[in-house]
Every structure is written in structure tokens, then in C-alpha cells.
Design an enzyme around this catalytic site. Structure first.
Site, PDB file in Angstrom:
ATOM      1  N   ARG A  51       0.841  -1.190   0.000  1.00  0.00           N
ATOM      2  CA  ARG A  51       0.000   0.000   0.000  1.00  0.00           C
ATOM      3  C   ARG A  51       0.882   1.249   0.000  1.00  0.00           C
ATOM      4  NH1 ARG A  51      -5.646  -0.650   0.722  1.00  0.00           N
ATOM      5  NH2 ARG A  51      -5.626   1.618   0.587  1.00  0.00           N
ATOM      6  N   LYS A  94       5.641   4.088   4.802  1.00  0.00           N
ATOM      7  CA  LYS A  94       6.367   3.073   4.023  1.00  0.00           C
ATOM      8  C   LYS A  94       7.424   3.708   3.123  1.00  0.00           C
ATOM      9  CE  LYS A  94       2.466  -0.221   3.984  1.00  0.00           C
ATOM     10  NZ  LYS A  94       2.991  -1.546   4.393  1.00  0.00           N
ATOM     11  N   LYS A 152       7.395 -12.820   1.723  1.00  0.00           N
ATOM     12  CA  LYS A 152       7.114 -13.464   0.426  1.00  0.00           C
ATOM     13  C   LYS A 152       8.316 -13.300  -0.499  1.00  0.00           C
ATOM     14  CE  LYS A 152       2.448 -11.741   0.970  1.00  0.00           C
ATOM     15  NZ  LYS A 152       1.600 -10.594   0.589  1.00  0.00           N
TER      16      LYS A 152
HETATM   17  C1  PLP Z   1       1.524  -9.373   1.164  1.00  0.00           C
HETATM   18  C2  PLP Z   1       0.627  -8.340   0.645  1.00  0.00           C
HETATM   19  C3  PLP Z   1       0.534  -7.097   1.284  1.00  0.00           C
HETATM   20  C4  PLP Z   1       1.380  -6.721   2.476  1.00  0.00           C
HETATM   21  O1  PLP Z   1       2.566  -6.129   2.019  1.00  0.00           O
HETATM   22  P1  PLP Z   1       3.547  -5.323   3.010  1.00  0.00           P
HETATM   23  O2  PLP Z   1       4.773  -5.129   2.184  1.00  0.00           O
HETATM   24  O3  PLP Z   1       3.787  -6.204   4.185  1.00  0.00           O
HETATM   25  O4  PLP Z   1       2.864  -4.050   3.350  1.00  0.00           O
HETATM   26  C5  PLP Z   1      -0.331  -6.163   0.759  1.00  0.00           C
HETATM   27  N1  PLP Z   1      -1.082  -6.420  -0.326  1.00  0.00           N
HETATM   28  C6  PLP Z   1      -1.012  -7.598  -0.973  1.00  0.00           C
HETATM   29  C7  PLP Z   1      -1.850  -7.818  -2.183  1.00  0.00           C
HETATM   30  C8  PLP Z   1      -0.166  -8.599  -0.509  1.00  0.00           C
HETATM   31  O5  PLP Z   1      -0.130  -9.784  -1.149  1.00  0.00           O
END
Ligand code: PLP
Length: 836
Positions: free
Chosen positions: A571, A576, A681
Site C-alpha cells: 500500500r 512506508k 514473500k
Molecule cells: C503481502 C501483501 C501485502 C502486504 O505487504 P507489506 O509489504 O507487508 O505491506 C499487501 N497487499 C497484498 C496484495 C499482498 O499480497
């Protein structure tokens, strides 16, 4: 309403017994044809990937159904203790490929479709994302229920079935334009409506005390407007283990009595129109991430979820072996609240136990505080929910009475601990005083639960010693940490089959359900042949990412697959610091323009949605796109530097992005990102992190070692210490590179036809009150990015680091996270499913 029992006169042949569904290729082909032709009514001429996908999904769903029922009966017959994950968001993404993976039929089905001349990838990507969440918090809920099923834990996910999920993002003239996401328009094969388990939810009205036939005084909540909560169930398959759990999402439907008064008065059209008011409740997901917005409809949604889910659990209790005996209720049930969003459940459980089931306060309170557990997701003050007392009195008058009573008793307890400490009393009160009284939902959540957890070590520490210090002093035993994770099924096995294949070939397939096994890859980082295969797979994933971007947005795109793929997807939020990333890109551009030719080719990919009302975040998107236009069309730059915005970031996009990332940008201001899961991830897929000491980055670095992580920036303590005398203008004046970057920005170089549009962004960077301290970390970030380049030049060494990142990501499986929730909070026994 249909009843859930039907009477069958004897003799009664079973109407539910069916032959087992085959799992051979020919079985899938037969079933596919059956559904395509007979259920969906399509023919040879149609050949639509969408309908073919739907037919295949039906065939797959069939194979979940028996397991789903067996799971249900196992839980029921064992009368086991159960968990309920209450969340306003479940960011599920697509279901088909995950269901095939967890059933273990991916290869067979792929072959079956191939024999029919169908590319399965087309069917998979024709499925709409179930985007019922904003970002990390909603995706966490989705990963959690996947792990619960895989660990065979009896957990139900409870949420809302929004008609419109997270908006679709398009970019017009560099700006975000939101399109409604009507994801249910073509139906949803994965859900089953269960009208028979509907519940009625009250709003408005007033309260009275009445004496019942036994002379006992009862609180009555009367003259309410009621809305029906209708459940829709989605199967959540465990990984090849026979378990299929449920995600139960509530839809708001107007009750019959809702229309009756006006109908009788002759206002038929008015009455039908009034249905909207009721059905609005689950119309749309609020698109704010890490931000509270205080709208009445949002409170209605929260109460609707809490009340429907609790009534459901209580109906199950009363209808089962325990009847109206609640003495063992807390022993058998446990609710996990995903942030304060569903925390009105604490007051609602009190109401249901007392007003509906006749328990006394003390018994109801003992049950409530022994069944509720609360997860905090943020320290940001703008995200902490506080509902005006006046609003709650109007919308939920009985709940407000109960909250006042909870608070009175809680304040007495605090006063016992700290006599005559009035400041502490007002700090801790559930009711915030001021020109408008407000209910502090986090305080209600802590007072009413037995467990309070943060989502990474640093975050939990800050909760205890900062945000909730008073509460920690009173109840240290309630506080604990549960570092987040992600499910390795979707985020490695599913999204990166090539890498998963190499891993399985090398260390076996146990890693899929025990991710700590990945550490067995460590020695292979020193094996040149293995490194070569690893690198080939990464390059192929990068090529697929380019192709995806080309197909989706930009057929003219020319990208160098040898370039460093530098990825920041999440986001868009000031904390961030996507802006810091852009400052670096402008710096690189400036270096190239000055003739500094010795740069590693780099492709910077940024993606993410901004909340529609978040001005600064939307401006950041515009800036990224404008800078991208200038850089990408500058012939002097060539393929040395590319900046791309990836529109409509969502779960299915991330499944394409994370296999193709080299560098993972996790650059939030220290102390602001509670955990992050995107970082996990990317690590799992072999990206190397450039990051601050924030959230789970700290634990990622701990796992992989300092030498395989690019650390930069101030620590949380340094940020706090610097606040009082932060002087960004002075920092800019002292740093020639930063000066030049700011000069390019301020000269309007990136917005020649739209003067002044980036002034807000520029001013925020230069403000001594900038809470995100972007400029404070600039030098350290730029220098560290230089180290990244130097490391990337040595491809062999980079690949080694990539392997070690994947090999060290075992901790970040939600299987580990959920095992900890279960061991320390839920205490559920795994329930192997008995075939019947
Ligand atoms: C994993 C994920 C997030 C979280 O991302 P961050 O980098 O931890 O803020 C947000 N949106 C989607 C679609 C995701 O798959």
C-alpha cells in the site's frame, strides 16, 4: 426460511451417499465436460477461458465437498475446543490453483485440460481475485486460515461478504483512478449460501428494564431496526491432508419484518427502497489501510460481523450437547480478534450471555475475558479506533450501557492498584473524555481479553513499553508476541513452481508443510551447478514478469532481463516511504545525466494502491508516474535505469511479482511498520532485502545474517531521539547529492506542464515535523544502494545470497506463526479427519 432438517419417512435410502469422485485424468475430463455443457450451457463455439475456468472449478469443488463434510463431522463428533478468527478483511485472491495444489491434482488436471486443447494458465488467470481486504492485515487472515487447515486445527474464519471488494486501480495521466470491484457479478463458484444459519442483527431503538415471569430483571433492547445476516461458506482446504475448514462470510439482507410496517401503511415502494439501508451494510469494503475513518456505516459493519458470528457460535453451543449450560463454554471456545475492528464482540458477547441466555454479569464476564484474544496491528495513532459515545448510544444503545459498566468495573480495578492516580485512570479509561466522549476500542479489547499480541518482536516490545505501557504494568501476563508469516503453499509452491521444483528435487518435499526444512538448501549455495540452475530460474521468472507487464499495460515495453529488478510493492503510505525510493531513483538519473556511466542496469518496480481519500499517497503515485515518464523516455538513460509503476497491485499480481524480484525494498521509518509480510514473500522467493531495522525486517536479518541483508537507516530509538531537533533543510544543505535531487524536484523538471503539483510532497520532506524523517535516512539509503549494485555485479555471489535468503526463510511460514498462536493462546487439539 428453509429449515436445516427435513423429515424423511421410513424406509429411507440414503440421499447423500455418492460414489467416490475419481482423481484420474479421464474423471476430470468427464466432469469438466459435464459442467461446461450441462451446468453452464456452453458449447464448442464458446471456448471462453472464463466459463471453462468455472466448469473446472466446479469439478475441483466437488472433490473438496466430501472432505469438507467429513471435517465438519469430525469436529462435531469430537466436541472439540474450537477457534474463531474474526476479521473485517480476508484478502483471499484466487482459489482454483490453490485448491488444485492442496488437493494434489495440479499435474493431472493440467494434463486433462491440455488434452482438451486448453491452457490451464488461461483458466487460472480468468478468475477474479477475492479482494476482500486492504493489504497486510487482510492477507494475514487468508494465510492464517490456510495454515489452520494444514495443521488440522478446528478454526473457522468469520468475515463479511462485501459485494464490492478492494477497488480496481487504473492510472490516467499518471494519477490513480478507482473503479468499483464488482467481483460477484458473474457469480462465485466457491461459496455456498446457507440461509438456514441466518441470524437477526439489531440496530437503533432503546433499552428498558423489564421483569420476567420469574421475577428477574432483564435488560431489553427494543424498537430496533433488524437486519438479517446470511452466511456464505467457502471451503479452505489443508495441504493434502483431508481437512477442509470453513470461511464463513456474512451478507446483510433486509428482514421481512423490516418492510412490514411501511408495506401495511401502503408505502410499498418506500418499503422496498428501505431494503437498501439494510443491505448497504455489506455493500463495500472501506479502502483505508492503517487509517481509521470513523464513518457510521463502518461501525454498523463491525457490529454486524461481531453479532452474527457470536450468535452463530452460541446457536451451535445451545443446539449441541451442552444446551443452556455455559459452564464449559470458555473451555471449548476461543475468539481471535484481528485488530480492534471486531472488538465490539467483547460487549456483544456480554449482551448475548446476559440478555439472551440469562447469565449474571460475573459469569458472563468470566466467559468473555477467558475466550477473547486481541491482536494489535499498528502503533500509528491515526489508525487507533475511537467511536463517539453519542454515535454508539444511537446505533447500539445496549452495547454502550455494557461498555460503561465494563469501564466502571475496570476503573475500580485500576484504582485498587494505583490509589489516587487520577492521571493514570484517565489515560487508561475505555472512555476518552473531551468535548466529545469517545470509546477507545483498543482499551476495550485489552480489558476484555486474556491475550494481547503484537505481530513482530519489535512491535510487541513497543506495545509493552510505549503504547500500552499502563496496561502492561497492570497485566504483564496478557502480553505476548506472534511474529507474522505467510503461507508457503501460495507464496512459494504455488506461485513459483520452477523454484519449488528445484527445491523439492534437492531436499525433498517436506518443506511444503515444514518450512524450516529449507535450511537444508544452505550447503547448495556453495555448489556452482546449483547456483547456475537457481539463476536460470530467477531469470525466467524475471522474463515472465516483463511479459506480464507488457501484456497488461505496456506492449511497447523494452526491458533488460539482466537488469537488477528492484521491487517495492505494498500500500502507498507515507510511513512506508515510497518517496525515499523515488528520491533514490532521481539520484540515479542525475548520476547518469552527469555522465557517471559505471552503473548497474536497474529496473525499479513500484506498485500499490492509495486510499482514495489520502491526498499525499495519491500525489506519490503521480510523482512515480511522472518521474517514470521522464526517465524512461530519455535516450541518454537507455536501459541503465527504468522506473515502472505496476497498476492494480493485488494478491494475483504479487504471485507474478515475487518470483521475479532481485531486491526487496522494506524501507519504512523504524518503529512504524508493525511487521510487514511482503518482505517475507520476497525473501522466500530469493530476493535480498534492503531495509531498515523495522518490523519483521529485524528477524529476517537475524535469520539470514548481516552479510546477506542490506541494512540502512536510523533505529527506532534514534528516530525518537532525533525528533526534537530534526532539521531536514540543514541535512539537504550538507549533502550535495540530495541537494541536486531536491533541485530537480523543485525546479518542476518532472511536472513541466503542471506547475506546483508536487509542492505538498516537497514541503513534507522539508518539514522539521516530518514524522517519517525521509531525509534523515537518505545518505545511508543511497550508500547502501551503492553496495547493492556492487554486490549485484558479482552475479555468482548475488545468487549465493539469494539461495541463502530462501534457505533462511523457514521461520516466516504461517505454519510456525499458527503453531505459536495455538500453543500459547488457543490450545486446540489437531483433529485428523476421519473418512466416513
Ligand atoms: C503481502 C501483501 C501485502 C502486504 O505487504 P507489506 O509489504 O507487508 O505491506 C499487501 N497487499 C497484498 C496484495 C499482498 O499480497
Amino acid at each position: 426460511m428453509p429449515s436445516n432438517k427435513f423429515v424423511i419417512s421410513k424406509p429411507k435410502p440414503s440421499i447423500t451417499k455418492l460414489p467416490e469422485q475419481g482423481r484420474k485424468k479421464s474423471d476430470f475430463i468427464d466432469d469438466f465436460k459435464q459442467y461446461y455443457v450441462h451446468l453452464l450451457g456452453r458449447d464448442e463455439n464458446c471456448r471462453s477461458p472464463y466459463y471453462a475456468g468455472e466448469a473446472l472449478s466446479q469439478a475441483i469443488r466437488d472433490r473438496l465437498m466430501e472432505r469438507w463434510k467429513n471435517t465438519h463431522h469430525t469436529y462435531k463428533s469430537n466436541d472439540c475446543r474450537r477457534g474463531y478468527y474474526l476479521s473485517m478483511e480476508f484478502l483471499m485472491g484466487r482459489s482454483l490453483s490453490n485448491a488444485m495444489l492442496n488437493l494434489g491434482v495440479t499435474d493431472t488436471v493440467t494434463q486433462a485440460m491440455y488434452d482438451l486443447g486448453i491452457a490451464i494458465e488461461e483458466l487460472i488467470s480468468s478468475e477474479q481475485d477475492a479482494g476482500l481486504g486492504n493489504g497486510g492485515l487482510g492477507r494475514l487472515a487468508a494465510c492464517f486460515i490456510d495454515s489452520c487447515a494444514t495443521l488440522q486445527l478446528p478454526v473457522i474464519g468469520y468475515g463479511l461478504r462485501y459485494e464490492y471488494g478492494m477497488f480496481t486501480q487504473t492510472i490516467v495521466n499518471g494519477e490513480q483512478v478507482e473503479k468499483p470491484d464488482h467481483w460477484l457479478r458473474h457469480g462465485n463458484v466457491w461459496e455456498i449460501e446457507r440461509l438456514e444459519y441466518s441470524h437477526s442483527i439489531k440496530f437503533g431503538g432503546h433499552t428498558e428494564i423489564q421483569t420476567d415471569e420469574n421475577g428477574i430483571q432483564r435488560h431489553c433492547w427494543m424498537s430496533t431496526s433488524n437486519v438479517l445476516a446470511v452466511p456464505f461458506d467457502t471451503p479452505i482446504p489443508g495441504y493434502q491432508n483431508g481437512t477442509v475448514n470453513s470461511l464463513r462470510l456474512w451478507k446483510a439482507v433486509a428482514t421481512e419484518e423490516f418492510n412490514l410496517d411501511e408495506f401495511n401503511a401502503g408505502d410499498y415502494a418506500e418499503a422496498v427502497a428501505a431494503k437498501n439501508t439494510a443491505e448497504n451494510i455489506t455493500m463495500v469494503l472501506y479502502p483505508n489501510d492503517a487509517n481509521e475513518n470513523g464513518k457510521e456505516l463502518r461501525l454498523r459493519q463491525q457490529y454486524f460481523l461481531a453479532s452474527a458470528s457470536l450468535q452463530d457460535v452460541l446457536a451451535h453451543w445451545v443446539g449441541g450437547v451442552h444446551g443452556h449450560d455455559f459452564s464449559r463454554f470458555a473451555e471449548k471456545n476461543c475468539f481471535q480478534l484481528n485488530d480492534t475492528h471486531p472488538s465490539i464482540a467483547i460487549a456483544e458477547l456480554m449482551r448475548l450471555l446476559m440478555d439472551v441466555h440469562g447469565l449474571a454479569w460475573d459469569q458472563a464476564w468470566a466467559i468473555t475475558k477467558n475466550t477473547m484474544a486481541y491482536t494489535n496491528h499498528t502503533l500509528l495513532p491515526e489508525a487507533l479506533e475511537k467511536w463517539p459515545v453519542s454515535l454508539m448510544q444511537r446505533l447500539l444503545p445496549r452495547l454502550m450501557e455494557i461498555i460503561f459498566e465494563i469501564n466502571a468495573r475496570f476503573m475500580a480495578e485500576v484504582a485498587m492498584h494505583w490509589p489516587a492516580d487520577n492521571e493514570r485512570l484517565s489515560r487508561m479509561s475505555i472512555i476518552e473524555e473531551g468535548d466529545q466522549q469517545r470509546v477507545r476500542m483498543a482499551h476495550l479489547a485489552i480489558a476484555g481479553s486474556f491475550s494481547v499480541n503484537g505481530v513482530a518482536q519489535l512491535h510487541s516490545q513497543l506495545l509493552q513499553h510505549d503504547l500500552f505501557k499502563d496496561f502492561y504494568d497492570l497485566w504483564p501476563h496478557k502480553f505476548n508476541n506472534k511474529t507474522n508469516g505467510v503461507t508457503p503453499r501460495r507464496w512459494l509452491a504455488g506461485c513459483n513452481p520452477e523454484l519449488a521444483g528445484l527445491i523439492t528435487e534437492t531436499i525433498g518435499d517436506k518443506w511444503i508443510t515444514d518450512l524450516s526444512e529449507l535450511k537444508k538448501l544452505q550447503p547448495y549455495a556453495d555448489n556452482a551447478q546449483f547456483r547456475q540452475r537457481w539463476r536460470t530460474i530467477k531469470q525466467a521468472a524475471k522474463q515472465r514478469l516483463i511479459d506480464y507487464k507488457k501484456r497488461k499495460h505496456d506492449s511497447e515495453l523494452h526491458l533488460n532481463v539482466e537488469a537488477l529488478f528492484d521491487v517495492q510493492v505494498k500500500r502507498i503510505h507515507e510511513y512506508k516511504r515510497q518517496l525515499l525510493n523515488v528520491l533514490h531513483v532521481i539520484h540515479l538519473y542525475n548520476c547518469i545525466k552527469k555522465g557517471d556511466a559505471d552503473r548497474v542496469p536497474r529496473c525499479v518496480l513500484i506498485g500499490g494502491k492509495a486510499a482514495p481519500g489520502y491526498r499525499m499517497a495519491k500525489k506519490t503515485i503521480k510523482l512515480i508516474n511522472n518521474v517514470s515518464n521522464i526517465i524512461n523516455s530519455d535516450p541518454e538513460v537507455g536501459d541503465k535505469l527504468t522506473l515502472l509503476f505496476l497498476p492494480d497491485y493485488r494478491v494475483s499480481a504479487m504471485e507474478k511479482i515475487c518470483p521475479g524480484a532481485d531486491l526487496s525494498e522494506q524501507i519504512s521509518t523504524a518503529g512504524k511498520e508493525a511487521s510487514g509480510t511482503g518482505n517475507m514473500k520476497l525473501m522466500m522467493n530469493g530476493a535480498i532485502t534492503i531495509g531498515t531495522l523495522d518490523g519483521a525486517n529485524i528477524e529476517i536479518r537475524e535469520q539470514v545474517g548481516d552479510e546477506n541483508f542490506f541494512l540502512f537507516g536510523l533505529t527506532e530509538q534514534q528516530i525518537e531521539a532525533k525528533k526534537a531537533h530534526y532539521d531536514p533543510v540543514e541535512i539537504i544543505n550538507q549533502d550535495e547529492d540530495l541537494q541536486q535531487v531536491m533541485h530537480l524536484l523543485e525546479s518542476g523538471y518532472f511536472n513541466q506542464f503542471e506547475p506546483g503539483i508536487f509542492d505538498d510532497l516537497i514541503n513534507s520532506i522539508k518539514s522539521p515535523h516530518d514524522p517519517w524523517m525521509t531525509v534523515a535516512d537518505f545518505r545511508s539509503y543511497i550508500d547502501t544502494q551503492k553496495r547493492v549494485e556492487d554486490a549485484y555485479r558479482d552475479q555468482d555471489h548475488w545468487t549465493k545470497m539469494s539461495i541463502l535468503n530462501c534457505a533462511s526463510s523457514g521461520k516466516f511460514s504461517t505454519d510456525r506463526t499458527i503453531s505459536e498462536y495455538n500453543r500459547e493462546i488457543w490450545k486446540l487439539d489437531p483433529q485428523p479427519v476421519k473418512p466416513r
